[in-house]
Design a protein around this motif. Structure first.
Motif, PDB file in Angstrom:
ATOM      1  N   PRO A  68      33.865  39.088  37.975  1.00 18.34           N
ATOM      2  CA  PRO A  68      33.295  37.257  38.775  1.00 18.34           C
ATOM      3  C   PRO A  68      35.039  36.750  38.473  1.00 18.34           C
ATOM      4  CG  PRO A  68      31.246  38.283  37.651  1.00 18.34           C
ATOM      5  CD  PRO A  68      32.242  39.189  37.454  1.00 18.34           C
ATOM      6  N   ALA A  69      35.145  36.870  37.191  1.00 12.29           N
ATOM      7  CA  ALA A  69      37.096  36.249  36.637  1.00 12.29           C
ATOM      8  C   ALA A  69      38.034  36.486  37.441  1.00 12.29           C
ATOM      9  CB  ALA A  69      36.613  37.035  35.259  1.00 12.29           C
ATOM     10  N   ARG A  87      36.952  34.735  41.036  1.00 10.10           N
ATOM     11  CA  ARG A  87      37.232  33.469  40.729  1.00 10.10           C
ATOM     12  C   ARG A  87      38.874  32.792  40.703  1.00 10.10           C
ATOM     13  NH1 ARG A  87      33.411  34.057  36.712  1.00 10.10           N
ATOM     14  NH2 ARG A  87      31.198  33.355  38.281  1.00 10.10           N
ATOM     15  N   THR A  88      39.508  33.913  39.865  1.00  9.44           N
ATOM     16  CA  THR A  88      41.241  34.049  40.181  1.00  9.44           C
ATOM     17  C   THR A  88      41.412  33.916  40.945  1.00  9.44           C
ATOM     18  OG1 THR A  88      41.644  35.088  37.800  1.00  9.44           O
ATOM     19  CG2 THR A  88      43.451  34.913  39.307  1.00  9.44           C
ATOM     20  N   LEU A  99      39.928  33.047  44.160  1.00 10.19           N
ATOM     21  CA  LEU A  99      39.893  31.939  44.773  1.00 10.19           C
ATOM     22  C   LEU A  99      41.157  30.628  44.774  1.00 10.19           C
ATOM     23  CD1 LEU A  99      36.170  31.957  44.679  1.00 10.19           C
ATOM     24  CD2 LEU A  99      37.615  31.441  46.789  1.00 10.19           C
ATOM     25  N   ALA A 100      41.309  30.340  42.749  1.00 12.90           N
ATOM     26  CA  ALA A 100      41.802  29.422  42.753  1.00 12.90           C
ATOM     27  C   ALA A 100      43.894  29.732  43.612  1.00 12.90           C
ATOM     28  CB  ALA A 100      42.510  29.979  41.415  1.00 12.90           C
ATOM     29  N   GLU A 157      38.522  33.371  52.326  1.00 12.02           N
ATOM     30  CA  GLU A 157      37.474  32.456  51.556  1.00 12.02           C
ATOM     31  C   GLU A 157      36.085  33.188  51.110  1.00 12.02           C
ATOM     32  OE1 GLU A 157      35.809  28.194  50.189  1.00 12.02           O
ATOM     33  OE2 GLU A 157      36.615  28.485  52.000  1.00 12.02           O
ATOM     34  N   LEU A 215      33.624  34.699  48.646  1.00 13.13           N
ATOM     35  CA  LEU A 215      32.709  34.669  47.778  1.00 13.13           C
ATOM     36  C   LEU A 215      31.317  35.666  48.048  1.00 13.13           C
ATOM     37  CD1 LEU A 215      33.135  30.897  49.567  1.00 13.13           C
ATOM     38  CD2 LEU A 215      32.690  31.361  47.174  1.00 13.13           C
ATOM     39  N   LEU A 253      31.815  37.763  45.484  1.00  9.02           N
ATOM     40  CA  LEU A 253      31.253  36.334  43.810  1.00  9.02           C
ATOM     41  C   LEU A 253      29.707  37.029  44.485  1.00  9.02           C
ATOM     42  CD1 LEU A 253      32.205  35.348  41.031  1.00  9.02           C
ATOM     43  CD2 LEU A 253      31.784  33.336  43.145  1.00  9.02           C
ATOM     44  N   THR A 310      27.203  39.192  41.068  1.00  6.47           N
ATOM     45  CA  THR A 310      26.308  38.557  40.820  1.00  6.47           C
ATOM     46  C   THR A 310      25.012  39.559  40.748  1.00  6.47           C
ATOM     47  OG1 THR A 310      26.858  36.143  41.820  1.00  6.47           O
ATOM     48  CG2 THR A 310      24.829  36.504  40.247  1.00  6.47           C
TER      49      THR A 310
END
Length: 87
Positions: A36-37, A40-41, A43-44, A64, A68, A71, A75
């Motif tokens: 997940p990290a 997220r990186t 995505l940023a 994106e 997602l 991600l 999860t």
């Protein structure tokens, strides 16, 4: 019979060892890919590229969605409800 099998299969030990190494590398690559990290990186970074005008809205939206999805798989994996395959 186990000892005899091992002796007879000894010439194939390098192949079996290579298979184990390949499985370990694949597992580590999947762990990083679905971390997940990491997602997220990415995505940023994707948002930064959009704001800088490096990609179009359409490309941003497509990438994106892919991130997602990753991600979501991550999860499910951490919750133990996924069999390990994204589909």
């Amino acid at each position: 019979m186990g000892l005899i099998s091992e002796v007879l299969l000894l010439p194939f030990a390098p192949v079996r060892g290579s298979g184990w190494v390949i499985r370990q590398v694949l597992q580590e690559a999947e762990r990083i890919y679905y971390d997940p990290a990491t997602v997220r990186t990415e995505l940023a970074r994707l948002e930064e590229r959009l704001e800088a005008g490096e990609i179009t809205e359409e490309e941003f939206s497509r990438q994106e969605d892919e991130l997602l999805d990753r991600l979501e798989v991550a999860t499910r994996r951490s919750a133990g409800t996924d069999d390990g395959w994204a589909g």
